[in-house]
Design a protein around this motif. Sequence first.
Motif, PDB file in Angstrom:
ATOM      1  N   ASP A 109       0.813  -1.213   0.000  1.00 19.67           N
ATOM      2  CA  ASP A 109       0.000   0.000   0.000  1.00 19.67           C
ATOM      3  C   ASP A 109       0.850   1.269   0.000  1.00 19.67           C
ATOM      4  O   ASP A 109       0.347   2.362   0.213  1.00 19.67           O
ATOM      5  N   THR A 110       2.146   1.109  -0.245  1.00 20.45           N
ATOM      6  CA  THR A 110       3.067   2.243  -0.207  1.00 20.45           C
ATOM      7  C   THR A 110       3.522   2.583  -1.620  1.00 20.45           C
ATOM      8  O   THR A 110       4.009   1.715  -2.341  1.00 20.45           O
ATOM      9  N   VAL A 111       3.364   3.844  -2.002  1.00 24.49           N
ATOM     10  CA  VAL A 111       3.714   4.236  -3.367  1.00 24.49           C
ATOM     11  C   VAL A 111       5.206   4.515  -3.481  1.00 24.49           C
ATOM     12  O   VAL A 111       5.961   3.750  -4.068  1.00 24.49           O
ATOM     13  N   GLY A 112       5.669   5.601  -2.929  1.00 32.76           N
ATOM     14  CA  GLY A 112       7.063   5.983  -3.074  1.00 32.76           C
ATOM     15  C   GLY A 112       7.873   5.652  -1.832  1.00 32.76           C
ATOM     16  O   GLY A 112       7.522   6.040  -0.722  1.00 32.76           O
ATOM     17  N   ILE A 113       8.965   4.908  -1.993  1.00 28.70           N
ATOM     18  CA  ILE A 113       9.860   4.561  -0.892  1.00 28.70           C
ATOM     19  C   ILE A 113      11.236   5.108  -1.249  1.00 28.70           C
ATOM     20  O   ILE A 113      11.830   4.707  -2.260  1.00 28.70           O
ATOM     21  N   GLU A 114      11.741   6.017  -0.424  1.00 30.96           N
ATOM     22  CA  GLU A 114      13.003   6.679  -0.733  1.00 30.96           C
ATOM     23  C   GLU A 114      14.074   6.449   0.327  1.00 30.96           C
ATOM     24  O   GLU A 114      15.156   7.039   0.252  1.00 30.96           O
ATOM     25  N   ASN A 115      13.783   5.623   1.332  1.00 35.11           N
ATOM     26  CA  ASN A 115      14.752   5.378   2.405  1.00 35.11           C
ATOM     27  C   ASN A 115      15.085   3.903   2.558  1.00 35.11           C
ATOM     28  O   ASN A 115      15.597   3.480   3.584  1.00 35.11           O
ATOM     29  N   PHE A 116      14.811   3.116   1.526  1.00 34.85           N
ATOM     30  CA  PHE A 116      15.162   1.697   1.534  1.00 34.85           C
ATOM     31  C   PHE A 116      16.561   1.584   0.945  1.00 34.85           C
ATOM     32  O   PHE A 116      16.763   1.810  -0.244  1.00 34.85           O
ATOM     33  N   ILE A 117      17.524   1.252   1.779  1.00 37.17           N
ATOM     34  CA  ILE A 117      18.926   1.332   1.401  1.00 37.17           C
ATOM     35  C   ILE A 117      19.205   0.507   0.134  1.00 37.17           C
ATOM     36  O   ILE A 117      18.789  -0.654   0.035  1.00 37.17           O
ATOM     37  N   SER A 118      19.925   1.138  -0.784  1.00 35.93           N
ATOM     38  CA  SER A 118      20.321   0.615  -2.111  1.00 35.93           C
ATOM     39  C   SER A 118      19.277   0.900  -3.173  1.00 35.93           C
ATOM     40  O   SER A 118      19.539   0.696  -4.353  1.00 35.93           O
ATOM     41  N   TYR A 119      18.095   1.400  -2.781  1.00 39.73           N
ATOM     42  CA  TYR A 119      17.076   1.829  -3.734  1.00 39.73           C
ATOM     43  C   TYR A 119      16.781   3.309  -3.490  1.00 39.73           C
ATOM     44  O   TYR A 119      16.015   3.643  -2.584  1.00 39.73           O
TER      45      TYR A 119
END
Length: 523
Positions: free
Chosen positions: A251-261
Amino acid sequence: MLDANLQAQLKSYLEKLTEDVVLASSLDDSSKAGDLAEMLDEIAALSDRVTHDRRNDHNERRPSFAIERPGADISIRFAGIPLGHEFSSLVLALLQVGGVPVKEDDATIEAVKGLDQDLEFVTYMSLSCQNCPTVVQALNAMATLNPRIKHTAVEGSLFQDEVNEKNIQAVPTIYLNGEEWGAGRMDIADFVERLDDSAAERMAESLKDKDPYDVLVIGGGSAAVAAAIYAVRKGLRTGLVADRIGGQILDTVGIENFISYPYAEGPQIAAKFIEHMDQYDIDVIKPLKAESITPAAAEGDLHTVGFAGGNELKSKTLIIATGARWRMLGVPGEEEYRNKGVTFCPHCDGPFFKGKNIAVVGGGNSGVEAAIDLAGVVGHVTVLEFMEDLKADAVLQRKLKSMPNVDIITSARSKEVVGDGSNVTSLVYVDRDTDEEKTLDVSGIFVQIGLLPNTEWLHGVVDMNGRGEIEIEPNGATSIPGIFAAGDASTEPYKQIVTSLGGGATAGLAAFDHLIRTSAPEA
């Protein structure tokens, strides 16, 4: 319509086709019809097995197109232009109609083929919705497998009159044989469970054949997946039971703190979770939801997990990673108007409120991010926060306060959702400073007030805090020997994907450590 990179990727996929595919379009004089025709021509040019037939058969929805296999009775149609999140749905439909097998377990495929009724599904979706592709892809696959199943995916923005007539205010919304049937994310297993009366019986029968596990993971989110992978890599017989794989990530659109992504979208990461688990001998059982736990009576005995209908599984150790869900307001009218103005996903449902006045309840990061996102779509946003101040990060607050069509109300306690029987018309709240009751005229209410752990079924089994989180030791151990917990269902303080992964890994390793210590021979 398709840039060079997309065309190159699609061309490589289309090389897998083993059957001819016809893109049968039904067009009108609109510019969107021209865009659709251009896209279908581009796709047909990428493979000798694909042709575009401008049939113009005056289908009830234009512009639209069917994906057909000559000589086969397959009914899959896209009404609109499936780009954005739905481009993957288009690619999968092309491949499956073109002879590439549906990737699903044999039992589920046979269950789909065995559905012996005429089922005509229509899914109303948005190209910005991250939940919609799961539904669209599931129904397209089912229509490929069973000729009695038909599916049309309707892009709501292009068929606004139809959406308005049906009063659709949330996506995905699913109609079956002309009647509203469901809403929200569902996969093939979910559809089979609802459509096939014998599905529950087959599931119960399959559980009877399961030998006890060394480790049984309960849950399907990031913590659960990590726990299962770390356990199976230790050579342990590992099972995982869940209603869906991915949990809140889906249910999460933008993820900007997942290391390596630097940037990723939730469903992409969830797909990687599944791909990773498929590399190991993990017994994944879904959709299945645990209802009870009976702890082992003594060291060396088995823990028992109970499910609906009296079914159960046994294991030497358990890892509970059931995650959390959106917290609701808990006020009159909220449930009545859910998906009719009350919603939880700004990305999915924001476009339905274009130009309208809406409220966002919640002043934390998720609420302020939702308000910022919605301010670019709706007419006006009012943010209501229960506390005296917003709790979001300062940079988000600065951005929010710079937007001209946003108001912020603090010390506001939501009291009632009011509607006209079909749609939300207002939100009643109480000013906590003056105790004055006030009414905010809005067409939509986006609830963003945090999470509730999915642990109600565990009361009296393991120790929990006042918020319903399972109390854990640093290694994930609970108050019951051999039962561990991880992720958002536990007292892990930071509810993040990366911390859930770490907690799951810790629990998996701790379960292994527990097993080797309790099974060691006497000195």
